[in-house]
Design a protein around this motif. Structure first.
Motif, short mmCIF file in Angstrom:
data_model
loop_
_atom_site.label_atom_id
_atom_site.label_comp_id
_atom_site.label_asym_id
_atom_site.label_seq_id
_atom_site.Cartn_x
_atom_site.Cartn_y
_atom_site.Cartn_z
N ASN A 1 0.27 85.96 -45.03
CA ASN A 1 0.34 85.92 -43.57
C ASN A 1 1.16 87.08 -43.01
OD1 ASN A 1 -1.36 83.79 -43.21
ND2 ASN A 1 0.26 82.26 -43.02
N LEU B 1 -1.06 90.03 -43.15
CA LEU B 1 -2.09 89.99 -42.10
C LEU B 1 -1.50 90.17 -40.71
CD1 LEU B 1 -4.25 87.01 -43.41
CD2 LEU B 1 -4.96 89.40 -43.28
N GLY B 2 -0.18 90.16 -40.63
CA GLY B 2 0.47 90.33 -39.32
C GLY B 2 0.54 89.03 -38.54
N LEU B 3 0.36 87.90 -39.24
CA LEU B 3 0.39 86.62 -38.54
C LEU B 3 1.79 86.00 -38.56
CD1 LEU B 3 -2.92 85.14 -40.04
CD2 LEU B 3 -2.65 86.28 -37.84
N PRO C 1 2.16 95.32 -39.92
CA PRO C 1 1.07 94.51 -39.35
C PRO C 1 1.48 93.61 -38.19
CG PRO C 1 0.96 94.46 -41.73
CD PRO C 1 2.23 95.16 -41.38
N PHE D 1 0.55 95.28 -34.23
CA PHE D 1 -0.58 94.35 -34.39
C PHE D 1 -1.94 95.02 -34.12
CE2 PHE D 1 -3.18 90.65 -33.24
CZ PHE D 1 -2.86 89.78 -34.28
N PHE E 1 -4.07 97.57 -36.37
CA PHE E 1 -4.87 97.12 -37.50
C PHE E 1 -6.24 96.57 -37.11
CE2 PHE E 1 -0.61 97.38 -39.12
CZ PHE E 1 -0.81 98.01 -40.33
N ARG E 2 -6.63 96.82 -35.85
CA ARG E 2 -7.95 96.37 -35.39
C ARG E 2 -9.03 97.02 -36.26
NH1 ARG E 2 -10.19 94.10 -30.72
NH2 ARG E 2 -12.11 95.10 -30.06
N LEU F 1 -8.22 95.36 -41.32
CA LEU F 1 -7.92 94.28 -42.27
C LEU F 1 -9.03 93.22 -42.25
CD1 LEU F 1 -4.19 93.45 -41.38
CD2 LEU F 1 -5.01 95.04 -43.12
N SER F 2 -9.22 92.61 -43.40
CA SER F 2 -10.11 91.46 -43.49
C SER F 2 -9.51 90.47 -44.46
CB SER F 2 -11.48 91.87 -44.02
OG SER F 2 -12.40 91.97 -42.97
N ALA F 3 -9.93 89.22 -44.33
CA ALA F 3 -9.37 88.23 -45.25
C ALA F 3 -10.42 87.21 -45.67
CB ALA F 3 -8.21 87.51 -44.58
N GLY G 1 -16.69 89.23 -36.91
CA GLY G 1 -15.74 90.34 -36.84
C GLY G 1 -16.32 91.55 -36.13
N ILE H 1 -16.24 91.09 -32.44
CA ILE H 1 -14.88 91.32 -31.90
C ILE H 1 -14.62 92.83 -31.79
CG2 ILE H 1 -12.40 91.12 -32.45
CD1 ILE H 1 -13.03 88.31 -33.53
N LEU H 2 -15.13 93.57 -32.76
CA LEU H 2 -14.90 95.03 -32.76
C LEU H 2 -15.90 95.79 -31.88
CD1 LEU H 2 -14.07 95.45 -36.54
CD2 LEU H 2 -12.47 95.32 -34.65
#
Lengths: 257, 254
Positions: free
Chosen positions: B51, B54-56, B71, B75, B78-79, B82-84, B104, B107-108
Motif C-alpha cells: 500500500n 501504491l501511494g495508498l 507515491p 500521488f 504516478f498516473r 502503476l498497476s496492481a 484503467g 480513467i487515463l
C-alpha cells in the motif's frame, strides 16, 4: 448426463389468484347480507367506476395525484441525494447536516401536513413542500449509507490508476449506490401515496384524496372504495415500474434462481 | 539508479490509542525490469508495504521512492505508471469483462476505440477472448483473476505490484495462472514486485527474493538465478534457509 430440469417460470401466479379470489368471493358473499353503505357489492363499485370515467374524474384526478407524487419524490430525491453526496464525500459535513435531516425526519407526516397548510398558500406548493419534507431525509440517509458502504477494496483498486475526484464519483460511487437508491425509491413510493392522499383530503380541491372526501361526505361507500382501488393499483403500478427499472439497471446482479 | 528505493521505511498505525508497528526500518531496492518476490509470514506487514508502494498509505518515517518520487506525496505523478493485481480480483460487478479490462484506460482518458483494442489484446493474452461480454459473477475464480491481470497490464504500467495474487486459488489453477503471468512479465519486461506468503511461489517467480520479518524489515535478500529454479536440491536448500530466517525472527521476538 441428464440433469434435473429447471423449474419452468409460470405465466400466472396461481397462489396469488387463489388467495385474492377467496378474498373477493367472501367480500361479494358478505355484501349480500350487509347494507350497501357498509359493504357494497362489486356491481356497485363497478358502476361507480363507470360514473367516474364518464365524468372524466377517473383519468384527470388520478393523473394529477400521480403527478404530485412523482414531482414531490423527484424533488425529494434531488435534494436528498445532494445532502447524501455532500455528507458522504465532504469531511465533517455529516456532523452538521445529519441533525437537521434527522429533525425533519422526526416530524410526523400529519404534523407536516398541518404545518404546510399554515405556512404556504396554494395547493401545489403545499403538497410539493410536504412531499419534499417526508421524502428527502429517506433519500439522504440511503445515499449516505450507500456511499459509506462503497467497498474499500474497489476504492483502492481505482486509486492505483490515479483518477480525478469526478471519475471516482462517476465510475465507482455512482454505480455502487444505484441498488440502494432504488430500494429507497420503492420504500418511499408507498409512503408517498399515503401522505399525498392525506394532503389532498385536508387541503386540496382536486386529486384522488379530495374525491374520496367528496364520496365520504355523500356517504357513498362504493365511491370511497372505487377511489381506494385506484390508489392501490397506482401504488402497485409505480412499484412495478421501479422494479422494471431495477431489473434493467441491475441486470449484472446474480440472482438466487 | 534503482527503479524503486526503500530507505528506513517505517509505518506505525494507531488503533484505539495503541501504536502498532507494521513496517520497521525496511530497506530494499528494485532495479528497472527486475521481478522481485517479497515473502514473509501472514500479517508481517507485506500488504502495508504494498500500500505504501501504491501511494495508498503515508510512511511514518523513512522514504520510499519510485523513479525518485514518493507515491503518496507525488500521488498524481504516478498516473498511468502503476498497476496492481490484488489478492481478490476486485472486479466491478456492474461492468462486463471487457469493461473491467478497460477500467484503467478509461480513467487515463484513452479514446474508446483504443481502449477496447488494448483491452481485447490483453484479454486474448490471458485467454478470455470469448468472455468479454460476461459479468464477473458468471466467471470462475481463476477467470476473474485473469481479468484482473488483463486490467493491470492494459495500461502498460512501468511498475506492476502484486499482492498474493494467486493465494486464494486452488493449486492447479494457481500454477497455471502463475506460469501465464510469468510469461507476460518476461515478455513485457515490467519492473514487478510480487508479494506472497508462499516460499515456493516466491522462488518460482522472483529473480530475487526479499524475506521480511515481523514487523516488516529485511531479513534476507536472496538471488535466485535461473539455474537454481531448475535445481530442486538447490531450491530446497534456499527454502530451508528462508524458513530458518523467518522462524528465528519469530523466536527472537517471543
Amino acid at each position: 448426463m441428464d440433469g434435473e430440469p429447471l423449474p419452468k417460470r409460470r405465466a400466472l401466479n396461481i397462489e396469488m389468484v387463489i388467495s385474492l379470489g377467496a378474498l373477493l368471493l367472501s367480500w361479494q358473499v358478505a355484501s349480500l347480507f350487509l347494507p350497501e353503505y357498509v359493504l357494497p357489492g362489486f356491481q356497485l363499485i363497478f358502476q361507480e367506476f363507470l360514473k367516474m370515467a364518464q365524468e372524466r374524474t377517473l383519468f384527470w384526478d388520478t393523473l394529477l395525484t400521480l403527478y404530485r407524487i412523482l414531482r414531490g419524490l423527484i424533488t425529494g430525491f434531488i435534494v436528498g441525494a445532494l445532502f447524501g453526496v455532500v455528507m458522504g464525500t465532504v469531511k465533517k459535513t455529516e456532523h452538521y447536516l445529519m441533525p437537521i435531516v434527522n429533525f425533519i425526519m422526526g416530524v410526523p407526516a400529519l404534523s407536516w401536513t398541518l404545518i404546510v397548510i399554515l405556512w404556504f398558500r396554494g395547493t401545489e406548493t403545499r403538497i410539493l413542500v410536504l412531499m419534499l419534507a417526508i421524502s428527502f431525509p429517506v433519500f439522504a440517509h440511503s445515499v449516505l449509507d450507500a456511499i459509506k458502504g462503497v467497498s474499500k477494496e474497489w476504492m483502492e483498486m481505482t486509486l492505483v490508476f490515479r483518477p480525478t475526484r469526478g471519475q471516482v464519483f462517476r465510475m465507482l460511487i455512482l454505480p455502487s449506490i444505484v441498488p440502494h437508491v432504488l430500494t429507497a425509491w420503492k420504500v418511499t413510493v408507498g409512503f408517498a401515496v399515503r401522505v399525498v392522499i392525506v394532503a389532498e383530503l385536508v387541503g386540496a380541491s382536486t386529486g384522488v384524496g379530495f374525491r374520496m372526501l367528496q364520496q365520504q361526505s355523500l356517504l357513498n361507500m362504493s365511491g370511497v372504495l372505487a377511489w381506494t382501488l385506484v390508489l392501490v393499483v397506482s401504488g402497485l403500478g409505480m412499484q412495478s415500474l421501479i422494479s422494471m427499472v431495477e431489473s434493467r439497471l441491475l441486470r449484472w446482479r446474480p440472482t438466487l434462481s | 539508479m534503482p527503479k524503486i528505493e526503500c530507505h528506513n521505511l517505517t509505518k506505525v498505525f494507531w488503533i484505539r490509542n495503541q501504536s502498532f508497528e507494521a513496517i520497521k526500518d525496511l530497506n530494499f531496492e528494485v532495479d528497472s525490469g527486475e521481478l522481485v518476490a517479497v515473502v514473509g509470514k501472514t500479517g508481517c506487514g507485506k500488504s502495508t508495504t504494498l500500500n505504501v508502494l501504491l501511494g495508498l498509505e503515508r510512511p511514518t518515517h523513512g522514504r520510499l521512492a519510485i523513479d525518485g518520487k514518493e507515491p503518496y506525496k507525488d500521488f498524481d505523478f504516478f498516473r498511468g505508471k502503476l498497476s496492481a493485481v490484488f489478492q481478490t480480483d476486485r472486479l466491478l460487478p456492474w461492468r462486463t469483462v471487457l469493461q473491467n479490462a478497460t477500467y484503467g484506460l478509461e480513467i487515463l482518458h484513452f479514446p474508446q476505440q483504443e481502449r477496447v483494442k488494448k483491452a481485447r489484446y490483453w484479454l486474448e493474452k490471458v485467454g478470455l477472448t470469448h468472455f468479454e461480454n460476461a459479468y464477473p459473477h458468471e466467471l470462475s475464480g481463476g477467470m476473474r483473476q485473469r481479468v484482473g491481470i488483463a486490467r493491470a497490464f492494459s495500461i502498460d504500467p512501468e511498475v506492476l505490484l502484486c499482492d498474493e495474487a494467486f493465494g486464494h486459488l486452488d493449486e492447479v489453477t494457481a500454477r497455471q495462472l502463475r506460469d501465464d503471468f510469468l510469461n507476460l512479465i518476461r515478455e513485457t519486461k515490467k519492473t514487478s514486485v510480487f508479494i506472497t506468503h508462499d516460499i515456493d511461489e516466491a522462488l518460482e517467480l522472483g529473480e530475487r527474493v526479499l524475506v521480511l520479518g515481523k514487523p516488516a524489515r529485511l531479513l534476507m535478500n536472496v538471488q535466485v538465478p535461473p539455474a537454481t529454479k531448475e535445481n530442486p536440491t538447490k531450491q530446497a536448500e534456499i527454502k530451508s534457509r528462508i524458513i530458518q530466517a523467518i522462524e528465528s525472527d519469530g523466536t527472537r521476538k517471543e
